[in-house]
Write an enzyme that holds these catalytic residues in place. Structure first.
Site, short mmCIF file in Angstrom:
data_model
loop_
_atom_site.label_atom_id
_atom_site.label_comp_id
_atom_site.label_asym_id
_atom_site.label_seq_id
_atom_site.Cartn_x
_atom_site.Cartn_y
_atom_site.Cartn_z
N TYR A 1 21.13 83.15 -19.06
CA TYR A 1 20.60 82.53 -17.83
C TYR A 1 19.10 82.25 -17.93
CZ TYR A 1 24.79 84.93 -15.99
OH TYR A 1 26.05 85.43 -15.77
N CYS B 1 22.23 88.11 -35.46
CA CYS B 1 21.95 86.98 -36.33
C CYS B 1 22.06 85.65 -35.62
CB CYS B 1 22.90 87.00 -37.51
SG CYS B 1 22.76 88.56 -38.38
N GLU C 1 29.04 91.56 0.56
CA GLU C 1 29.42 91.94 -0.80
C GLU C 1 28.21 91.92 -1.74
OE1 GLU C 1 32.12 88.77 -1.70
OE2 GLU C 1 33.75 89.58 -0.50
N PRO C 2 27.17 92.69 -1.44
CA PRO C 2 26.02 92.65 -2.34
C PRO C 2 26.32 93.34 -3.67
CG PRO C 2 25.70 94.33 -0.65
CD PRO C 2 27.00 93.65 -0.35
N TYR D 1 24.63 93.16 -13.96
CA TYR D 1 25.02 92.20 -14.98
C TYR D 1 24.39 92.55 -16.33
CZ TYR D 1 26.37 90.10 -10.61
OH TYR D 1 26.92 89.92 -9.37
N GLY E 1 24.88 87.91 -2.97
CA GLY E 1 24.00 86.86 -3.46
C GLY E 1 22.52 87.01 -3.20
C1 LIG Z 1 29.36 87.77 -7.81
C2 LIG Z 1 29.89 87.91 -6.44
C3 LIG Z 1 29.26 88.75 -5.51
C4 LIG Z 1 28.00 89.51 -5.82
O1 LIG Z 1 26.92 88.68 -6.05
P1 LIG Z 1 25.44 89.31 -6.19
O2 LIG Z 1 24.59 88.15 -6.47
O3 LIG Z 1 25.47 90.28 -7.30
O4 LIG Z 1 25.12 89.95 -4.88
C5 LIG Z 1 29.84 88.90 -4.26
N1 LIG Z 1 30.98 88.24 -3.94
C6 LIG Z 1 31.61 87.41 -4.80
C7 LIG Z 1 32.85 86.73 -4.37
C8 LIG Z 1 31.09 87.22 -6.07
O5 LIG Z 1 31.71 86.39 -6.92
#
Ligand SMILES: *Cc1c(COP(=O)(O)O)cnc(C)c1O
Length: 421
Positions: free
Chosen positions: A318, A346, A275-276, A375, A239
């Site tokens: 977004y 279109c 989890e980046p 993304y 995140g």
């Molecule tokens: C989307 C997601 C991430 C990665 O988020 P980023 O904003 O790309 O770092 C990590 N863990 C989970 C569970 C997610 O759904």
């Protein structure tokens, strides 16, 4: 910092001019820099050291198998959210014990696939899912390592579509109910608690919401331990946001994020998993596109590109900003003009930017969308029967196509006409 810089007036990916790739591959295409991917992964590793840790790349942000192999070979773990992503990680050579399985709707088939192939842990998001995993694991005679994704009810202060840590979001179990859920896991066959998971959203530009969430996780760790649960891992999700414009934004650096993690959770003796996604892949990629036409409208000039919303959906989905730059560097003090930058699809939603200042452009000029690694390709579709954009990986002075553009024949051959028609 990334490795997309002008050299001798040409925008390069590391040592390769993007116009050379365009000549070889055609446009549009995504281009990733191995050096930038490596650098961003290493920043996280360094920020968490010396805490025991595993940096799990969120492969939903960029899932090409070549990219996964590059990161996996550096020692990265992977965060997957579907059976398909699990198979991609394995195809890239990442062992199961470095793969964590997230997502709110894991099916029994996906659970079985991961248990058969080997998995580090499942991050459970609901009680029905917990019971399903217990049944699947017990029926296979194996034990599934699990964490529970808790929803800490903090405001991530990000775009509504990617905020996940408020109680009204569909994600995780309310932190207030966590003790109850962990107690039930302890009673169920086939499950073994290994830790706690939290992920509050994407593109966060402040540390404060993370810190609030992590403090709640620290308290929960102590509570659960007092109740006899083995909490040895804390999965803190991803995140962390990236700067999408060169000028004003300055999201926190991985170093500050790591220091805050050590401060809030370091005393617990847990292995830290993060989890980046975006922070590793976002600025590691560009989307290169060609101007089809410059169209001078009434009071507006349009730059019509050969890339469209189906290739890069973030602006229309977004309201995201991507810097757009010419591949050939304009001479200093050359005149500029405000363009509406659009694709050929279109619908009016197919707009990348309005009134964007760019040097005077002509038909066939190349432009690059910066920060398109995350993304981008993964969210592309074939809307308007436009082929999925190819992906190219650059390392030093080498480049290779890591996903080729499908032919129209291949695309059309996937449809079939029933014999009764
Ligand atoms: C989307 C997601 C991430 C990665 O988020 P980023 O904003 O790309 O770092 C990590 N863990 C989970 C569970 C997610 O759904």
């Amino acid at each position: 910092m990334d490795h997309f810089l002008y050299r001798n007036g040409h925008l390069h990916a590391e040592e390769v001019p993007l116009s050379d790739i365009a000549a070889a591959v055609g446009t549009p295409f995504y281009c990733y820099s191995a050096a930038t991917l490596t650098r961003h992964y290493t920043l996280f590793k360094d920020a968490l050291n010396p805490l025991p840790n595993l940096v799990c790349f969120a492969i939903k942000s960029l899932s090409n198998v070549a990219v996964l192999k590059l990161l996996g070979d550096l020692g990265a773990g992977m965060d997957v959210v579907s059976g398909g992503e699990y198979l991609r990680a394995r195809a890239a050579g990442v062992p199961g014990d470095r793969i964590v399985f997230s997502g709110v709707g894991k099916t029994r088939e996906e659970m079985r696939l991961a248990l058969e192939g080997g998995i580090r842990q499942f991050n459970l998001e609901s009680e029905p899912e917990m019971r399903a995993l217990s049944e699947v694991a017990a029926s296979m005679g194996v034990i599934a390592p699990v964490t529970v994704r808790v929803n800490p009810d903090v405001d991530a202060k990000t775009h509504a579509k990617i905020a996940t840590g408020k109680s009204e979001n569909k994600f995780g179990i309310p932190i207030s109910r966590a003790a109850e859920v962990y107690a039930e896991i302890a009673r169920l066959p086939g499950l073994k608690v290994v830790g706690i998971d939290v992920h509050i959203g994407s593109q966060l530009t402040e540390l404060e919401p993370f810190e609030q969430a992590f403090r709640k996780v620290a308290d929960l760790t102590e509570t659960l331990r007092a109740q006899g649960h083995m909490i040895t891992r804390l999965d803190l999700g991803g995140g962390l946001g990236i700067p999408y414009t060169r000028s004003n934004e300055a999201p926190p650096l991985p170093t500050d994020y790591g220091a805050m993690i050590k401060r809030t959770l370091g005393h617990l003796g847990c292995e830290i998993e993060i989890e980046p996604g975006r922070l590793i892949s976002g600025n590691s990629g560009v989307l290169v596109s060609k101007v089809i036409y410059v169209k001078n409208g009434e009071g507006r000039d349009f730059l019509i590109l050969d890339a469209a919303m189906n290739d890069l959906v973030r602006p229309s989905m977004y309201d995201a900003h991507h810097d757009i730059v010419p591949v050939i560097e304009p001479p200093p003090a050359s005149p500029s003009r405000a363009y509406d930058v659009v694709g050929p699809v279109c619908e009016t939603g197919d707009t990348f930017a309005k009134g964007r200042d760019l040097p005077l452009m002509a038909d066939d000029d190349l432009v690059a969308f910066r920060s398109a690694g995350a993304y981008g390709a993964v969210m592309a579709s074939e809307y308007n029967t436009r082929p999925l954009v190819p992906e190219v990986l650059v390392k030093g002075d080498q480049f290779a196509v890591i996903r080729r553009r499908p032919s129209f024949d291949e695309m059309i051959a996937r449809d079939s006409i029933p014999e009764w028609l």
